[in-house]
Design an enzyme around this catalytic site. Structure first.
Site, PDB file in Angstrom:
ATOM      1  N   MET A  61       0.822  -1.209   0.000  1.00 29.73           N
ATOM      2  CA  MET A  61       0.000   0.000   0.000  1.00 29.73           C
ATOM      3  C   MET A  61       0.855   1.257   0.000  1.00 29.73           C
ATOM      4  O   MET A  61       2.027   1.239   0.363  1.00 29.73           O
ATOM      5  CB  MET A  61      -0.921   0.011   1.227  1.00 29.73           C
ATOM      6  CG  MET A  61      -0.172   0.102   2.543  1.00 29.73           C
ATOM      7  SD  MET A  61      -1.235   0.463   3.953  1.00 29.73           S
ATOM      8  CE  MET A  61      -1.716   2.145   3.595  1.00 29.73           C
ATOM      9  N   CYS A  62       0.225   2.371  -0.395  1.00 27.58           N
ATOM     10  CA  CYS A  62       0.854   3.690  -0.327  1.00 27.58           C
ATOM     11  C   CYS A  62      -0.258   4.710  -0.091  1.00 27.58           C
ATOM     12  O   CYS A  62      -1.270   4.399   0.535  1.00 27.58           O
ATOM     13  CB  CYS A  62       1.656   3.989  -1.592  1.00 27.58           C
ATOM     14  SG  CYS A  62       0.651   4.095  -3.093  1.00 27.58           S
ATOM     15  N   ARG A  63      -0.101   5.913  -0.608  1.00 27.42           N
ATOM     16  CA  ARG A  63      -1.115   6.944  -0.385  1.00 27.42           C
ATOM     17  C   ARG A  63      -2.322   6.721  -1.291  1.00 27.42           C
ATOM     18  O   ARG A  63      -3.457   6.784  -0.838  1.00 27.42           O
ATOM     19  CB  ARG A  63      -0.509   8.331  -0.649  1.00 27.42           C
ATOM     20  CG  ARG A  63      -1.478   9.468  -0.379  1.00 27.42           C
ATOM     21  CD  ARG A  63      -0.759  10.818  -0.409  1.00 27.42           C
ATOM     22  NE  ARG A  63      -1.668  11.882   0.013  1.00 27.42           N
ATOM     23  CZ  ARG A  63      -2.313  12.682  -0.839  1.00 27.42           C
ATOM     24  NH1 ARG A  63      -2.153  12.540  -2.144  1.00 27.42           N
ATOM     25  NH2 ARG A  63      -3.110  13.629  -0.379  1.00 27.42           N
ATOM     26  N   ILE A  90      -4.090   4.566   1.279  1.00 34.20           N
ATOM     27  CA  ILE A  90      -4.596   5.018   2.574  1.00 34.20           C
ATOM     28  C   ILE A  90      -5.699   6.057   2.414  1.00 34.20           C
ATOM     29  O   ILE A  90      -6.554   6.213   3.290  1.00 34.20           O
ATOM     30  CB  ILE A  90      -3.447   5.515   3.491  1.00 34.20           C
ATOM     31  CG1 ILE A  90      -3.900   5.471   4.952  1.00 34.20           C
ATOM     32  CG2 ILE A  90      -2.953   6.885   3.075  1.00 34.20           C
ATOM     33  CD1 ILE A  90      -2.796   5.406   5.965  1.00 34.20           C
TER      34      ILE A  90
END
Length: 104
Positions: A61-63, A90
């Protein structure tokens, strides 16, 4: 590239499934808000690839989902076949799961 929704990730967490969550955002982003994944910033993903499990599912995951997709492409080039990208990152987690989460 396999993808997983934030709803599916929440189910995995709620059910106590055996998987690894990797967060490839920068340290300052992780410190602002995270959902408990292992922090390995994208720039170091190949250097720290030994920390990424090969024997169970891994959600990256990332932003928003772009950097995690780039990390998956790099890791798949190293032979990984057990990776899924968190759709929307996120930001999607905040929008759909935890509106109180602090994001930037």
């Amino acid at each position: 590239m396999k993808e997983i929704s934030v709803q599916e990730l929440k189910e995995k967490l709620d059910n106590g499934e055996d998987f690894q969550l990797i967060d490839v955002r920068e340290d300052f982003e992780y410190e602002t808000s995270n959902i408990g994944g292992l922090s390995i910033p994208l720039g170091g993903i190949l250097i720290e690839a030994d920390k990424v499990a090969k024997d169970k599912p891994v959600v990256v995951m990332c932003r928003s989902g772009k950097r995690s997709a780039a990390a998956i492409m790099q890791l798949e080039g190293q032979g990984y076949t057990n990776l899924s990208n968190l759709q929307g990152g996120i930001l999607a987690w905040k929008a759909e799961i935890d509106p109180e989460l602090n994001v930037y």
